[in-house]
Design a protein around this motif. Structure first.
Motif, PDB file in Angstrom:
ATOM      1  N   ALA A   1      31.023  44.417  39.113  1.00  0.00           N
ATOM      2  CA  ALA A   1      32.171  45.295  38.825  1.00  0.00           C
ATOM      3  C   ALA A   1      33.423  44.810  39.546  1.00  0.00           C
ATOM      4  CB  ALA A   1      31.848  46.722  39.236  1.00  0.00           C
ATOM      5  N   LEU A   2      33.288  44.335  40.771  1.00  0.00           N
ATOM      6  CA  LEU A   2      34.449  43.830  41.507  1.00  0.00           C
ATOM      7  C   LEU A   2      35.015  42.579  40.830  1.00  0.00           C
ATOM      8  CD1 LEU A   2      33.269  44.278  45.209  1.00  0.00           C
ATOM      9  CD2 LEU A   2      34.961  45.615  43.973  1.00  0.00           C
ATOM     10  N   ILE A   3      34.142  41.678  40.401  1.00  0.00           N
ATOM     11  CA  ILE A   3      34.615  40.455  39.731  1.00  0.00           C
ATOM     12  C   ILE A   3      35.358  40.814  38.446  1.00  0.00           C
ATOM     13  CG2 ILE A   3      33.843  38.350  38.582  1.00  0.00           C
ATOM     14  CD1 ILE A   3      31.539  38.247  40.611  1.00  0.00           C
ATOM     15  N   ALA A   4      34.803  41.744  37.646  1.00  0.00           N
ATOM     16  CA  ALA A   4      35.467  42.150  36.401  1.00  0.00           C
ATOM     17  C   ALA A   4      36.821  42.791  36.683  1.00  0.00           C
ATOM     18  CB  ALA A   4      34.559  43.110  35.635  1.00  0.00           C
ATOM     19  N   LYS A   5      36.928  43.566  37.731  1.00  0.00           N
ATOM     20  CA  LYS A   5      38.198  44.209  38.068  1.00  0.00           C
ATOM     21  C   LYS A   5      39.249  43.181  38.446  1.00  0.00           C
ATOM     22  CE  LYS A   5      40.892  47.692  39.076  1.00  0.00           C
ATOM     23  NZ  LYS A   5      41.459  48.562  38.036  1.00  0.00           N
ATOM     24  N   VAL A   6      38.850  42.158  39.234  1.00  0.00           N
ATOM     25  CA  VAL A   6      39.803  41.113  39.635  1.00  0.00           C
ATOM     26  C   VAL A   6      40.292  40.326  38.426  1.00  0.00           C
ATOM     27  CG1 VAL A   6      40.019  38.963  40.940  1.00  0.00           C
ATOM     28  CG2 VAL A   6      38.911  40.936  41.971  1.00  0.00           C
ATOM     29  N   ARG A   7      39.395  39.990  37.531  1.00  0.00           N
ATOM     30  CA  ARG A   7      39.801  39.236  36.341  1.00  0.00           C
ATOM     31  C   ARG A   7      40.754  40.058  35.472  1.00  0.00           C
ATOM     32  NH1 ARG A   7      33.932  36.586  34.591  1.00  0.00           N
ATOM     33  NH2 ARG A   7      33.820  35.076  36.350  1.00  0.00           N
ATOM     34  N   GLY A   8      40.509  41.327  35.321  1.00  0.00           N
ATOM     35  CA  GLY A   8      41.407  42.176  34.545  1.00  0.00           C
ATOM     36  C   GLY A   8      42.795  42.247  35.148  1.00  0.00           C
ATOM     37  N   GLU A   9      42.891  42.336  36.451  1.00  0.00           N
ATOM     38  CA  GLU A   9      44.192  42.377  37.105  1.00  0.00           C
ATOM     39  C   GLU A   9      44.929  41.043  36.965  1.00  0.00           C
ATOM     40  OE1 GLU A   9      45.669  44.970  38.292  1.00  0.00           O
ATOM     41  OE2 GLU A   9      43.949  46.263  37.854  1.00  0.00           O
ATOM     42  N   GLU A  10      44.172  39.909  36.981  1.00  0.00           N
ATOM     43  CA  GLU A  10      44.807  38.611  36.778  1.00  0.00           C
ATOM     44  C   GLU A  10      45.432  38.519  35.392  1.00  0.00           C
ATOM     45  OE1 GLU A  10      41.851  35.696  37.494  1.00  0.00           O
ATOM     46  OE2 GLU A  10      41.957  35.823  39.691  1.00  0.00           O
ATOM     47  N   VAL A  11      44.742  39.017  34.381  1.00  0.00           N
ATOM     48  CA  VAL A  11      45.284  39.016  33.028  1.00  0.00           C
ATOM     49  C   VAL A  11      46.562  39.840  32.950  1.00  0.00           C
ATOM     50  CG1 VAL A  11      44.818  39.699  30.643  1.00  0.00           C
ATOM     51  CG2 VAL A  11      43.043  38.553  31.977  1.00  0.00           C
ATOM     52  N   ARG A  12      46.570  40.996  33.565  1.00  0.00           N
ATOM     53  CA  ARG A  12      47.775  41.850  33.546  1.00  0.00           C
ATOM     54  C   ARG A  12      48.933  41.160  34.249  1.00  0.00           C
ATOM     55  NH1 ARG A  12      46.749  47.528  35.968  1.00  0.00           N
ATOM     56  NH2 ARG A  12      48.985  47.603  35.466  1.00  0.00           N
ATOM     57  N   LEU A  13      48.642  40.472  35.350  1.00  0.00           N
ATOM     58  CA  LEU A  13      49.703  39.774  36.081  1.00  0.00           C
ATOM     59  C   LEU A  13      50.288  38.642  35.254  1.00  0.00           C
ATOM     60  CD1 LEU A  13      51.309  39.350  38.674  1.00  0.00           C
ATOM     61  CD2 LEU A  13      49.429  37.928  39.535  1.00  0.00           C
ATOM     62  N   ASN A  14      49.446  37.900  34.549  1.00  0.00           N
ATOM     63  CA  ASN A  14      49.940  36.814  33.714  1.00  0.00           C
ATOM     64  C   ASN A  14      50.825  37.339  32.592  1.00  0.00           C
ATOM     65  OD1 ASN A  14      48.574  34.922  35.265  1.00  0.00           O
ATOM     66  ND2 ASN A  14      46.695  35.059  34.020  1.00  0.00           N
TER      67      ASN A  14
ATOM     68  N   SER B   1      54.238  38.371  34.157  1.00  0.00           N
ATOM     69  CA  SER B   1      55.058  37.274  34.658  1.00  0.00           C
ATOM     70  C   SER B   1      55.643  36.424  33.543  1.00  0.00           C
ATOM     71  CB  SER B   1      54.207  36.395  35.583  1.00  0.00           C
ATOM     72  OG  SER B   1      53.108  35.827  34.866  1.00  0.00           O
ATOM     73  N   GLY B   2      55.097  36.550  32.324  1.00  0.00           N
ATOM     74  CA  GLY B   2      55.632  35.758  31.221  1.00  0.00           C
ATOM     75  C   GLY B   2      57.065  36.121  30.894  1.00  0.00           C
ATOM     76  N   GLY B   3      57.485  37.357  31.045  1.00  0.00           N
ATOM     77  CA  GLY B   3      58.852  37.766  30.715  1.00  0.00           C
ATOM     78  C   GLY B   3      59.819  37.691  31.864  1.00  0.00           C
ATOM     79  N   LEU B   4      59.409  37.205  33.010  1.00  0.00           N
ATOM     80  CA  LEU B   4      60.288  37.143  34.187  1.00  0.00           C
ATOM     81  C   LEU B   4      61.038  35.800  34.172  1.00  0.00           C
ATOM     82  CD1 LEU B   4      57.958  38.646  36.938  1.00  0.00           C
ATOM     83  CD2 LEU B   4      59.841  39.743  35.741  1.00  0.00           C
ATOM     84  N   ARG B   5      62.309  35.782  33.610  1.00  0.00           N
ATOM     85  CA  ARG B   5      63.143  34.589  33.589  1.00  0.00           C
ATOM     86  C   ARG B   5      64.330  34.786  34.513  1.00  0.00           C
ATOM     87  NH1 ARG B   5      62.065  35.647  28.276  1.00  0.00           N
ATOM     88  NH2 ARG B   5      64.191  36.456  27.979  1.00  0.00           N
TER      89      ARG B   5
END
Length: 545
Positions: free
Chosen positions: A362-375, A378-382
């Motif tokens: 569950a911890l690994i899945a939570k970290v991966r989900g947060e990484e996706v949200r961060l990516n 950050s895509g729109g930050l110019r």
């Protein structure tokens, strides 16, 4: 031309003197035939009539019914006396009305004593009353019924106004004559039933002084301060022996009735014998047929009270004993149904183990989900977007900075004006006094908090001690002291003979320690070294046999 009043000799033929003490012949000249009669002033004629009536009726007694009654602020009383054919006006001067035994009331039949006179201001005659009394028992009863109806309409006799009589008063106030047999009967009855302190307020129980003295006595008892040098009674008894309606009339007066109804102290009326009834009986909180019965109502019988108290004590002891026995049996029954601690913890342990197994994934899945949200974010930050955003915010800040000075100045000015208004009220002495008062309140609160905290801690300690005693009592170690033992083989509790036969070694736990026995399998058992004390390892719940 003004009209002239002609008075003929036959119109003034009273046979008495008129004018200023002169004979009639001196006032009336000899008239010539056809001439006019002499003229008199109104005052001269009214004075002559007044002296004539006062001379003929110097002292009279009149029987009649009281009609209209008027009491102006001057204190005088104006009334009408009438029968079925005539009416005569009457007046009672202020000094006379204050000492009258009976105040006139409309519809009352009376006998008035006074002198007849005239009132020139209204061209009428009247009686100046020196004394007035009811015309008989019938009139007294009629006046009594009228007064009773008026006071009933005011609510003075309402049942909801009456106060309960105290069960056992400490001090009893008695309003009666100190020289009669009534007070001796009351004291004797109180001494026989339950001795109490008695305060006697001596009064006249008949006559003109009866009503005012009884009124002052009731009001005086109510004015006493509780716990003062002269204690305030818990109960008042107004008592008098029997008598006629006239003898008991003082207790029918309105002042006495109002004083009894307004009394804050419960009041018992014991006026007359059982067949005698007065208005104070209706206003009192309770009526006694005789003064002796009033004493019986005031206090209970001491012997009966002591016997009743002893009976209640016996019943209370029996009820407590039975209650404790039932609760002890209930506690014994409940203690047998208590489950084992291991049984209660089995399910929670399994749930904890399952949750622990799933936690890493569950911890690994939570970290991966947060990484996706961060990516994605950050895509729109110019840099251009951030620069434009900062520029807009700077312009907004500059615009609001220009208005900030004026916006801050307004509340500052208002605060200055309010401070100037309140500064005269900021007296250092008052501030110090408030600070001292707050410090005292804070110290009082601290003391209360300390007392409450100490009491709560002591309660918790007592409860903890009780639970500890219950834990020790319910533990199996207490059972071992009664001759039982726990047998273990290979670390498990042995509960059957077959299990003991297959065990390689046995361990027997007694209340004072443990003993290892080598040799299972149905062979002879042989004890090993010294018994181990139960203190070396924590106790374990086992099966008793």
């Amino acid at each position: 031309m003004k009209a002239r009043t002609t008075v003929r000799p036959r119109d003034l033929s009273f046979g008495v003197r008129v004018g200023h003490g002169l004979p009639m012949s001196d006032l009336i000249e000899d008239l010539e035939p056809g001439g006019n009669a002499p003229e008199f002033t109104v005052s001269e004629l009214s004075g002559a009539v007044k002296r004539m009536i006062e001379g003929e009726f110097g002292h009279v007694r009149i029987r009649g019914e009281v009609g209209r009654v008027s009491r102006p602020r001057s204190g005088h009383i104006y009334l009408d006396l009438k029968d079925d054919r005539a009416v005569i006006s009457g007046v009672i001067w202020k000094g006379v009305s204050a000492r009258l035994a009976t105040q006139p009331e409309e519809g009352m039949e009376v006998v008035a004593t006074g002198r007849l006179t005239t009132f020139p201001g209204q061209s009428k005659y009247q009686i100046v009353i020196d004394d007035i009394a009811p015309a008989g028992a019938g009139a007294l009863m009629a006046m009594l019924e009228k007064r009773k109806a008026a006071l009933t309409a005011e609510g003075l006799f309402a049942q909801e106004r009456k106060k309960p009589i105290p069960y056992l008063p400490e001090i009893i106030g008695v309003v009666t004559s100190p020289s009669g047999a009534v007070i001796r009967d009351i004291l004797h009855r109180l001494r026989d039933r339950f001795p109490r302190k008695v305060l006697i307020w001596p009064v006249a129980v008949q006559g003109e002084r009866c009503a005012p003295e009884v009124t002052r006595a009731i009001q005086g008892f109510n004015a006493l301060t509780p716990g003062g040098a002269l204690p305030r009674p818990d109960l008042i008894i107004v008592a008098r022996g029997g008598g006629s309606v006239e003898d008991l009339w003082g207790f029918n007066e309105e002042s006495v009735v109002r004083a009894a109804a307004a009394s804050d102290i419960p009041l018992i009326s014991a006026v007359g014998h059982e067949t005698d009834t007065t208005l104070i009986d209706y206003a009192a909180d309770r009526r006694a047929p005789t003064p002796t019965a009033a004493a019986e109502m005031a206090v209970p019988v001491r012997r009966e009270l002591m016997a009743y108290t002893a009976e209640l004590g016996s019943r209370l002891t029996s009820a407590l004993t039975q209650g404790i026995t039932r609760r002890a049996q209930r506690l014994t029954d409940l203690s047998r149904a208590l489950p084992r601690a291991e049984t209660l913890l089995e399910t929670p342990r399994q749930r904890l183990d399952r949750a622990g197994d799933r936690l890493p994934a569950a911890l690994i899945a939570k970290v991966r989900g947060e990484e996706v949200r961060l990516n994605r974010a950050s895509g729109g930050l110019r840099p251009s977007v951030l620069t434009n955003r900062v520029t807009v915010l700077r312009e907004r800040v500059a615009d609001r900075a220009g208005r900030l000075g004026y916006a801050l100045a307004r509340p500052v000015e208002a605060g200055k004006r309010e401070l100037a208004r309140l500064s005269p009220r900021l007296d250092p002495a008052r501030i110090d006094e408030a600070r001292v008062r707050k410090e005292r309140e804070f110290e009082a609160l601290c003391a209360r908090l300390s007392r409450v905290g100490t009491g709560q801690i002591e309660g918790w300690q007592k409860r903890l001690d009780a639970l500890e005693r219950m834990r020790v009592t319910l533990g199996y170690t207490e059972t071992l002291k009664r001759g039982y033992a726990v047998v273990r083989g290979d670390g498990d509790v042995v509960t059957t003979r077959e299990a003991a036969a297959h065990a390689g070694a046995l361990e027997i736990e007694f209340h004072d320690g443990r003993l290892d026995v080598i040799g299972g399998g149905g062979g002879s058992a042989k004890p090993t070294a010294k018994a181990k004390k139960s203190k070396d390892e924590p106790p374990e719940q086992g099966t008793l046999f």
